[in-house]
Design a protein around this motif. Sequence first.
Motif, mmCIF file in Angstrom:
data_model
loop_
_atom_site.group_PDB
_atom_site.id
_atom_site.type_symbol
_atom_site.label_atom_id
_atom_site.label_comp_id
_atom_site.label_asym_id
_atom_site.label_seq_id
_atom_site.Cartn_x
_atom_site.Cartn_y
_atom_site.Cartn_z
ATOM 1 N N ALA A 58 3.690 6.622 -4.790
ATOM 2 C CA ALA A 58 3.798 6.938 -6.219
ATOM 3 C C ALA A 58 3.001 8.192 -6.564
ATOM 4 O O ALA A 58 3.317 8.882 -7.539
ATOM 5 C CB ALA A 58 3.313 5.747 -7.046
ATOM 6 N N LEU A 59 1.970 8.496 -5.741
ATOM 7 C CA LEU A 59 1.170 9.696 -5.990
ATOM 8 C C LEU A 59 1.964 10.976 -5.742
ATOM 9 O O LEU A 59 1.667 12.023 -6.334
ATOM 10 C CB LEU A 59 -0.082 9.695 -5.104
ATOM 11 N N VAL A 60 2.938 10.924 -4.845
ATOM 12 C CA VAL A 60 3.694 12.129 -4.483
ATOM 13 C C VAL A 60 5.145 12.052 -4.941
ATOM 14 O O VAL A 60 5.961 12.885 -4.553
ATOM 15 C CB VAL A 60 3.641 12.366 -2.956
ATOM 16 N N LYS A 61 5.460 11.068 -5.749
ATOM 17 C CA LYS A 61 6.844 10.878 -6.177
ATOM 18 C C LYS A 61 7.447 12.099 -6.861
ATOM 19 O O LYS A 61 8.626 12.418 -6.650
ATOM 20 C CB LYS A 61 6.935 9.662 -7.097
ATOM 21 N N PRO A 62 6.700 12.846 -7.703
ATOM 22 C CA PRO A 62 7.312 14.005 -8.376
ATOM 23 C C PRO A 62 7.929 15.027 -7.422
ATOM 24 O O PRO A 62 8.908 15.676 -7.774
ATOM 25 C CB PRO A 62 6.134 14.619 -9.146
ATOM 26 N N ASN A 63 7.369 15.189 -6.226
ATOM 27 C CA ASN A 63 7.880 16.203 -5.303
ATOM 28 C C ASN A 63 8.365 15.597 -3.995
ATOM 29 O O ASN A 63 8.465 16.281 -2.980
ATOM 30 C CB ASN A 63 6.794 17.250 -4.993
ATOM 31 N N GLN A 64 8.678 14.308 -4.027
ATOM 32 C CA GLN A 64 9.013 13.613 -2.780
ATOM 33 C C GLN A 64 10.250 14.207 -2.109
ATOM 34 O O GLN A 64 10.337 14.287 -0.896
ATOM 35 C CB GLN A 64 9.243 12.130 -3.072
ATOM 36 N N ASN A 65 11.203 14.646 -2.909
ATOM 37 C CA ASN A 65 12.458 15.133 -2.339
ATOM 38 C C ASN A 65 12.573 16.654 -2.358
ATOM 39 O O ASN A 65 13.621 17.205 -2.033
ATOM 40 C CB ASN A 65 13.647 14.537 -3.110
ATOM 41 N N HIS A 66 11.509 17.322 -2.777
ATOM 42 C CA HIS A 66 11.613 18.776 -2.940
ATOM 43 C C HIS A 66 10.563 19.547 -2.149
ATOM 44 O O HIS A 66 10.509 20.766 -2.247
ATOM 45 C CB HIS A 66 11.463 19.142 -4.422
ATOM 46 N N LEU A 67 9.738 18.866 -1.383
ATOM 47 C CA LEU A 67 8.649 19.546 -0.702
ATOM 48 C C LEU A 67 8.614 19.150 0.764
ATOM 49 O O LEU A 67 8.702 17.971 1.106
ATOM 50 C CB LEU A 67 7.308 19.191 -1.352
ATOM 51 N N THR A 68 8.519 20.162 1.604
ATOM 52 C CA THR A 68 8.355 19.916 3.031
ATOM 53 C C THR A 68 6.876 19.953 3.355
ATOM 54 O O THR A 68 6.213 20.977 3.149
ATOM 55 C CB THR A 68 9.101 20.985 3.859
ATOM 56 N N LEU A 69 6.344 18.838 3.811
ATOM 57 C CA LEU A 69 4.922 18.761 4.092
ATOM 58 C C LEU A 69 4.579 19.532 5.361
ATOM 59 O O LEU A 69 5.404 19.617 6.286
ATOM 60 C CB LEU A 69 4.501 17.299 4.249
ATOM 61 N N PRO A 70 3.389 20.089 5.441
ATOM 62 C CA PRO A 70 2.962 20.764 6.668
ATOM 63 C C PRO A 70 3.022 19.819 7.866
ATOM 64 O O PRO A 70 2.894 18.592 7.730
ATOM 65 C CB PRO A 70 1.522 21.178 6.360
ATOM 66 N N SER A 71 3.192 20.385 9.022
ATOM 67 C CA SER A 71 3.358 19.571 10.235
ATOM 68 C C SER A 71 2.120 18.763 10.579
ATOM 69 O O SER A 71 2.215 17.721 11.255
ATOM 70 C CB SER A 71 3.720 20.477 11.419
ATOM 71 N N ASN A 72 0.961 19.211 10.144
ATOM 72 C CA ASN A 72 -0.263 18.486 10.473
ATOM 73 C C ASN A 72 -0.563 17.354 9.490
ATOM 74 O O ASN A 72 -1.581 16.684 9.611
ATOM 75 C CB ASN A 72 -1.451 19.447 10.531
ATOM 76 N N VAL A 73 0.296 17.154 8.501
ATOM 77 C CA VAL A 73 0.119 16.069 7.534
ATOM 78 C C VAL A 73 0.921 14.866 7.991
ATOM 79 O O VAL A 73 2.139 14.938 8.174
ATOM 80 C CB VAL A 73 0.568 16.506 6.123
ATOM 81 N N LYS A 74 0.249 13.766 8.180
ATOM 82 C CA LYS A 74 0.897 12.537 8.628
ATOM 83 C C LYS A 74 1.200 11.639 7.436
ATOM 84 O O LYS A 74 0.400 11.507 6.515
ATOM 85 C CB LYS A 74 -0.003 11.796 9.617
ATOM 86 N N GLY A 75 2.365 10.988 7.483
ATOM 87 C CA GLY A 75 2.744 10.041 6.446
ATOM 88 C C GLY A 75 3.142 10.720 5.155
ATOM 89 O O GLY A 75 3.678 11.829 5.145
ATOM 90 N N TRP A 76 2.953 10.013 4.043
ATOM 91 C CA TRP A 76 3.209 10.505 2.693
ATOM 92 C C TRP A 76 4.685 10.806 2.425
ATOM 93 O O TRP A 76 5.026 11.695 1.652
ATOM 94 C CB TRP A 76 2.364 11.738 2.373
ATOM 95 N N SER A 77 5.591 10.045 3.057
ATOM 96 C CA SER A 77 7.017 10.160 2.754
ATOM 97 C C SER A 77 7.697 8.835 3.071
ATOM 98 O O SER A 77 7.204 8.032 3.883
ATOM 99 C CB SER A 77 7.664 11.296 3.556
ATOM 100 N N LEU A 128 0.828 -1.202 0.000
ATOM 101 C CA LEU A 128 0.000 0.000 0.000
ATOM 102 C C LEU A 128 0.864 1.254 0.000
ATOM 103 O O LEU A 128 0.578 2.228 -0.708
ATOM 104 C CB LEU A 128 -0.926 0.000 1.219
ATOM 105 N N LYS A 129 1.921 1.216 0.790
ATOM 106 C CA LYS A 129 2.807 2.370 0.884
ATOM 107 C C LYS A 129 3.451 2.673 -0.466
ATOM 108 O O LYS A 129 3.558 3.839 -0.876
ATOM 109 C CB LYS A 129 3.877 2.117 1.942
ATOM 110 N N GLU A 130 3.839 1.639 -1.179
ATOM 111 C CA GLU A 130 4.452 1.823 -2.493
ATOM 112 C C GLU A 130 3.478 2.471 -3.477
ATOM 113 O O GLU A 130 3.847 3.370 -4.241
ATOM 114 C CB GLU A 130 4.933 0.477 -3.030
ATOM 115 N N ILE A 131 2.214 2.021 -3.453
ATOM 116 C CA ILE A 131 1.209 2.576 -4.358
ATOM 117 C C ILE A 131 0.919 4.031 -4.017
ATOM 118 O O ILE A 131 0.854 4.893 -4.902
ATOM 119 C CB ILE A 131 -0.081 1.743 -4.295
ATOM 120 N N LEU A 132 0.781 4.328 -2.740
ATOM 121 C CA LEU A 132 0.426 5.680 -2.329
ATOM 122 C C LEU A 132 1.572 6.664 -2.526
ATOM 123 O O LEU A 132 1.352 7.815 -2.919
ATOM 124 C CB LEU A 132 -0.028 5.676 -0.874
#
Length: 711
Positions: A12-31, A6-10
């Motif tokens: 993939a949705l954020v792969k374009p900006n995985q290394n260039h975007l700092t997620l807000p502190s209230n966002v859990k996971g997605w890295s 599941l983690k691999e599939i999900l």
Amino acid sequence: MDDSELKEILLALVKPNQNHLTLPSNVKGWSEQSDEPVCYWSGITCDPIDNSLIGLNLGNGFWTETLLGMSQTDEDDTAHTRHYQDRLLHYEEIKDLYLHKNRKTLDSIHTRKQRNLQKGEAAAGPTFPSALGKIKTLRFINLSANQIQGPIPKSITDLPNLEIFDVTKNDIIGTFPDFQSDSLMVLDISKNRFYGAIPKHLFGHPEIGDDTAPYLKSIVKFDISHNGFNYTIPLNGDSGFYDKEAQTETVLKNLQYFDLGYNLLTGTIPNNIGNFASLQGLFLENNRLVGTIPKVLYRGSGIGANPLPLVQLFLQGNMLSGTLPSGLAQLPNLKELYVDGNKLTGTIAPAICNKGLNEVFVNDEADHDLCDNVVCPANSISFEGVAPCTRCEEDGSDFRRYLGQRDKECRPKLSEVEILDLFFDHTHGEEWLDQRYFWEAGSPACQRPGIECSDSGKVTSIRLPSLGLRGPLMSELGFLSELHSLDLSDNFITGFVPSEFRFVDKLIDFDIKGNELQGGIPVLLCITEGINSNGVGPKGTNFDLLYSCDNIACARGTYSDFGHAIVPTEEDADGSQCVPCYDDEAQFFIGRDSCTDISIGMLQFRQDDIRHVAVYTTLALFTSAFIIHLVIMARRRKKYVLSENEDSSSQHQDPFPLQRQDSPLSVEDDEYEEYSDDDWTAADSETGTLAKKEGRDYSAIELADILPTIA
């Protein structure tokens, strides 16, 4: 499916900006660095019992704006849209079911979007994540307002357990998606770029033999508004909610929200909408619907039926005619009713005015008639067609005979010269094929080529066939009160047949064949006597032949040599009827007077089918001729061998004479190609079939208990 998959599939949705975007502190996971289980990620919902992933709530731009860092632009709500106060009704009993409706004036963005739908124009954005189709446990998907472009992948529409599918406010393009889930309760594909016809089998149809599409059996909200769907609403006649086993029609008991607004739909409002016994919101605004407002909306359908529980009824911005039925006052829950921008005549029944409708939208504090809240009366104008209404002077203007006219000023009555000048401009008169028909602006009407007048100087005839006219069929022609003959045949006239022609009492000859007109014939025009002998025939003539829209122009998908049916002139005669035609022009346009398909006797064959048969037949004949040639050559060879044996027999007597062979030649299977009907696919037919599935009954389940919170 385990957590790592599941983690691999999900991710993939954020792969374009995985290394260039700092997620807000209230966002859990997605890295990749997150240790949180997938079920604890923001926007993810899992089943509390088996921890299977059942919900993906990345709507309102959460995916693209928050997880991908893209700037959020909503084209519908920016420079191209003129904002007005929303027609929005909040009720606790419908709030959990998304039952709300924002009413905005039809404007340039809507018109422009329709023109670009099939061109595939879309803003830059991600494509629909097809890998989500691997998560078979998904029950709800919310990807609204994420700038998604491209089509919906088949892996998504094939998900077996979908209950909620919300992709509103994207740039998704394609024809109507064919879902396979039999559990779908919310379908919202509004504000995208879908186009084409609503499938005929969607609601079931006896001619096809299908029952209702499986996912519609439990549907609560059906929203396909703000797209480019065209043709008719496939609920007319005996179609709709058909159960082929019981050979009867059934009712979608759960449907509460039915939104087809802001499309390109034509035809009439289907009577089968009266089957929606739980319907609270019906939105058909800003289409191209004709005909009258059906009684089933306030009577229901069937013996002993009750009025529909409608709260909101949006019919504005169509071409509906007739009067505003007083029976609408019988709708016990009605709070909003909009019918402006149509071609309704007459007055508003006091019972409707006294219901206090449209108070949410009409906030004018000035003292005015309560009826103005519903629709402005005839001979008045309003920018929105409702209060505040400005009364106009009584000058006999034909423009102001309708209720709810949207205009900025009271347009004066046009003279016949002014009407002809408008017609010349609208049909690109300077480009007509015969310049002898050039009309000088302001010149006397009766001196213009193609125009005939009465002794009193009134226009009685307009004959302009085969001149290359292009443009819409102007409604203003219906204001020529003495017109009895109109021949615009074999041109490139577009648009729709205006209902205004019903006001021309003396109109007899109406020839619009061979043009590019679409939609249907207005119902009130179909029952107008005299036009093409409509309603005029010998005693005993079949009523359906006597009064028929086909007498005005053949419907789409049919044709006749005259472009319309001919009423029988003698008792027991059949006249001339419009018959089916399957060529492309007949499928798109009304009033066809030719068909490129081939008729043999009473049978009609599609050219493509005939072409295929001709090819197959030619190949089969060639193959047969080749085989026969081989057989003949083999027999000749055998006769030659026998002749040699006979010549030598006198020298060498054989005790065992050569016997004749039954099969002189054996032809191998791979020496010729055999053709069969096995190559036929469902794509070759306009009427495919859907696999019948058992519907699941959610009537005993409170939808609010299972719907996730979706903003």
